[in-house]
Design a protein around this motif. Structure first.
Motif, PDB file in Angstrom:
ATOM      1  N   THR A   2     -16.625 -20.033 -13.901  1.00  0.00           N
ATOM      2  CA  THR A   2     -15.674 -19.308 -13.063  1.00  0.00           C
ATOM      3  C   THR A   2     -15.909 -19.652 -11.601  1.00  0.00           C
ATOM      4  O   THR A   2     -17.009 -19.979 -11.196  1.00  0.00           O
ATOM      5  CB  THR A   2     -15.841 -17.782 -13.230  1.00  0.00           C
ATOM      6  OG1 THR A   2     -17.212 -17.460 -13.082  1.00  0.00           O
ATOM      7  CG2 THR A   2     -15.351 -17.327 -14.578  1.00  0.00           C
ATOM      8  N   SER A   3     -14.834 -19.581 -10.807  1.00  0.00           N
ATOM      9  CA  SER A   3     -14.997 -19.788  -9.371  1.00  0.00           C
ATOM     10  C   SER A   3     -14.455 -18.562  -8.658  1.00  0.00           C
ATOM     11  O   SER A   3     -13.830 -17.708  -9.265  1.00  0.00           O
ATOM     12  CB  SER A   3     -14.243 -21.037  -8.945  1.00  0.00           C
ATOM     13  OG  SER A   3     -12.888 -20.877  -9.252  1.00  0.00           O
ATOM     14  N   GLY A   4     -14.699 -18.476  -7.348  1.00  0.00           N
ATOM     15  CA  GLY A   4     -14.254 -17.309  -6.589  1.00  0.00           C
ATOM     16  C   GLY A   4     -15.431 -16.658  -5.918  1.00  0.00           C
ATOM     17  O   GLY A   4     -16.588 -16.913  -6.267  1.00  0.00           O
ATOM     18  N   ALA A   7     -17.637 -14.642  -8.393  1.00  0.00           N
ATOM     19  CA  ALA A   7     -17.611 -15.234  -9.734  1.00  0.00           C
ATOM     20  C   ALA A   7     -18.808 -14.788 -10.568  1.00  0.00           C
ATOM     21  O   ALA A   7     -19.947 -14.801 -10.095  1.00  0.00           O
ATOM     22  CB  ALA A   7     -17.602 -16.752  -9.620  1.00  0.00           C
ATOM     23  N   ARG A  30      -9.372 -11.651  -9.572  1.00  0.00           N
ATOM     24  CA  ARG A  30      -8.899 -12.959  -9.060  1.00  0.00           C
ATOM     25  C   ARG A  30     -10.071 -13.785  -8.531  1.00  0.00           C
ATOM     26  O   ARG A  30     -10.105 -15.010  -8.681  1.00  0.00           O
ATOM     27  CB  ARG A  30      -7.888 -12.718  -7.925  1.00  0.00           C
ATOM     28  CG  ARG A  30      -7.267 -13.984  -7.347  1.00  0.00           C
ATOM     29  CD  ARG A  30      -6.634 -13.722  -5.983  1.00  0.00           C
ATOM     30  NE  ARG A  30      -7.634 -13.541  -4.957  1.00  0.00           N
ATOM     31  CZ  ARG A  30      -7.408 -12.953  -3.775  1.00  0.00           C
ATOM     32  NH1 ARG A  30      -6.233 -12.455  -3.484  1.00  0.00           N
ATOM     33  NH2 ARG A  30      -8.396 -12.840  -2.887  1.00  0.00           N
ATOM     34  N   GLU A  31     -11.051 -13.078  -7.937  1.00  0.00           N
ATOM     35  CA  GLU A  31     -12.218 -13.768  -7.370  1.00  0.00           C
ATOM     36  C   GLU A  31     -13.327 -13.973  -8.391  1.00  0.00           C
ATOM     37  O   GLU A  31     -14.462 -14.269  -8.043  1.00  0.00           O
ATOM     38  CB  GLU A  31     -12.744 -12.983  -6.157  1.00  0.00           C
ATOM     39  CG  GLU A  31     -11.780 -12.953  -4.970  1.00  0.00           C
ATOM     40  CD  GLU A  31     -11.467 -14.351  -4.413  1.00  0.00           C
ATOM     41  OE1 GLU A  31     -12.374 -15.197  -4.381  1.00  0.00           O
ATOM     42  OE2 GLU A  31     -10.295 -14.591  -4.051  1.00  0.00           O
ATOM     43  N   GLY A  32     -13.026 -13.755  -9.666  1.00  0.00           N
ATOM     44  CA  GLY A  32     -13.954 -14.161 -10.730  1.00  0.00           C
ATOM     45  C   GLY A  32     -14.836 -13.076 -11.305  1.00  0.00           C
ATOM     46  O   GLY A  32     -15.675 -13.358 -12.159  1.00  0.00           O
ATOM     47  N   SER A  57      -6.982 -12.483 -13.760  1.00  0.00           N
ATOM     48  CA  SER A  57      -8.304 -13.020 -14.058  1.00  0.00           C
ATOM     49  C   SER A  57      -8.254 -14.461 -14.544  1.00  0.00           C
ATOM     50  O   SER A  57      -7.294 -14.907 -15.144  1.00  0.00           O
ATOM     51  CB  SER A  57      -8.969 -12.166 -15.137  1.00  0.00           C
ATOM     52  OG  SER A  57      -8.333 -12.394 -16.366  1.00  0.00           O
ATOM     53  N   GLU A 231      -8.629  -6.863  -0.029  1.00  0.00           N
ATOM     54  CA  GLU A 231      -9.251  -8.110   0.452  1.00  0.00           C
ATOM     55  C   GLU A 231     -10.558  -7.807   1.196  1.00  0.00           C
ATOM     56  O   GLU A 231     -11.515  -8.575   1.122  1.00  0.00           O
ATOM     57  CB  GLU A 231      -8.294  -8.885   1.371  1.00  0.00           C
ATOM     58  CG  GLU A 231      -7.039  -9.422   0.675  1.00  0.00           C
ATOM     59  CD  GLU A 231      -7.287 -10.553  -0.328  1.00  0.00           C
ATOM     60  OE1 GLU A 231      -8.427 -11.026  -0.460  1.00  0.00           O
ATOM     61  OE2 GLU A 231      -6.309 -10.940  -1.016  1.00  0.00           O
ATOM     62  N   SER A 238     -18.809  -9.618  -1.761  1.00  0.00           N
ATOM     63  CA  SER A 238     -19.284 -10.996  -1.930  1.00  0.00           C
ATOM     64  C   SER A 238     -20.433 -11.317  -0.969  1.00  0.00           C
ATOM     65  O   SER A 238     -20.715 -10.565  -0.041  1.00  0.00           O
ATOM     66  CB  SER A 238     -18.130 -11.969  -1.656  1.00  0.00           C
ATOM     67  OG  SER A 238     -17.942 -12.090  -0.255  1.00  0.00           O
TER      68      SER A 238
END
Ligand SMILES: NC(=O)c1ccc[n+]([C@@H]2O[C@H](COP(=O)([O-])OP(=O)(O)OC[C@H]3O[C@@H](n4cnc5c(N)ncnc54)[C@H](O)[C@@H]3O)[C@@H](O)[C@H]2O)c1
Length: 255
Positions: A2-4, A7, A30-32, A57, A231, A238
């Motif tokens: 997975t990426s993001g 993730a 969406r960001e994993g 996803s 966001e 993250s």
């Protein structure tokens, strides 16, 4: 693979059946991240997973997203959610978003004790119960993590008709700052977001006349979109925000 930005991480979002919590599920997936969407309203949270999160996803490293019923103001409900997550995913989440919240607006002189208590129980005690249970689980598992608490701009400036709500949200900031001081040594970051007026079902209860007056006080001249808060949640979740803890960030269009 997975990426993001998040993730492969496991994320718990409370209040995920609506508004900001639902948008947070969308952006985190969406960001994993694998998302556990929790809400008092089980049907709504199932819809979050079916219609919103699943679409957003990619493939998930940990497993499928889950919808669960949760009352954040009830310690037993919070404990059984933690147990369920450990059983199902074999790990506690390392991202926790506290978005469950309610309003019971009235003038100070008319506000019932019941409406004062219910708002404090969900918004402040609920945030405390979830933070305590999951911070404990993260420290026991020796996992770094990020906790994001949704406060409100009215916790900073006050608002007519919201003595109960504003004090609960000011409490969330103090809770966040104190927990950040305690949990830093475990590399668990704790931050608060102070949204202004965002276009969700919660704001739809505000009379149009009041919204018109508020608009004059928002330099960007509009309500926010739930995704604009989500966001920031994803950023704080993250490693892009790896040196930010104990912060209280306004997302208010300048209100
Ligand atoms: N919308 C705004 O303008 C705004 C502004 C500032 C802060 N906030 C805060 O953002 C958070 C999300 O608000 P929103 O606008 O998405 O509201 P919303 O009413 O759309 O969603 C809140 C969700 O919380 C859930 N919930 C309520 N009590 C619960 C409980 N005891 N246990 C679990 N879930 C519970 C509800 O079922 C609902 O799905 C709240 O904490 C709110 O106070 C919102």
């Amino acid at each position: 693979m997975t990426s993001g930005a998040v993730a492969g991480k496991l994320a718990l979002v409370t209040g995920a059946g609506s508004g900001l919590g639902r948008a947070a599920c969308q952006v985190l997936s969406r960001e994993g991240a694998t998302v556990i969407a929790a809400d008092r309203n089980y049907e709504a949270v199932q819809e979050t997973i079916r219609k919103h999160t699943a679409l957003a996803s990619g493939s998930n490293a940990i497993g499928d997203h889950t919808a669960v019923e949760l009352d954040v103001s009830n310690a037993k409900s919070v404990q059984s959610l933690l147990q369920m997550m450990i059983n199902q995913y074999k790990t506690p989440p390392t991202i926790v978003v506290n978005s469950a919240g309610i309003t019971r607006d009235n003038w100070l002189v008319k506000l019932s004790e019941e409406d004062y208590d219910s708002v404090l129980n969900v918004n402040l005690k609920g945030t405390f119960l979830v933070m305590q249970a999951f911070a404990r689980a993260m420290t026991e598992a020796e996992l770094p993590g990020s906790i994001i608490n949704i406060s409100s701009i009215v916790g900073k400036y006050g608002n007519m008709g919201q003595t109960n709500y504003a004090s609960s949200k000011a409490g969330v900031v103090a809770l966040t700052q104190s927990a950040a001081k305690e949990l830093g040594k475990f590399n668990i970051r704790v931050n608060a977001i102070l949204p202004g007026f965002i276009n969700t079902p919660m704001v739809k209860t505000v009379p149009e006349k009041v919204i018109g007056q508020l608009m004059k006080l928002i330099p960007l001249g509009r309500l926010g979109d739930p995704m604009e808060v989500a966001e920031v949640i994803a950023f704080l979740s993250s490693n892009k925000s790896s040196f930010i803890t104990g912060a209280a960030i306004d997302v208010s269009g300048g209100y």
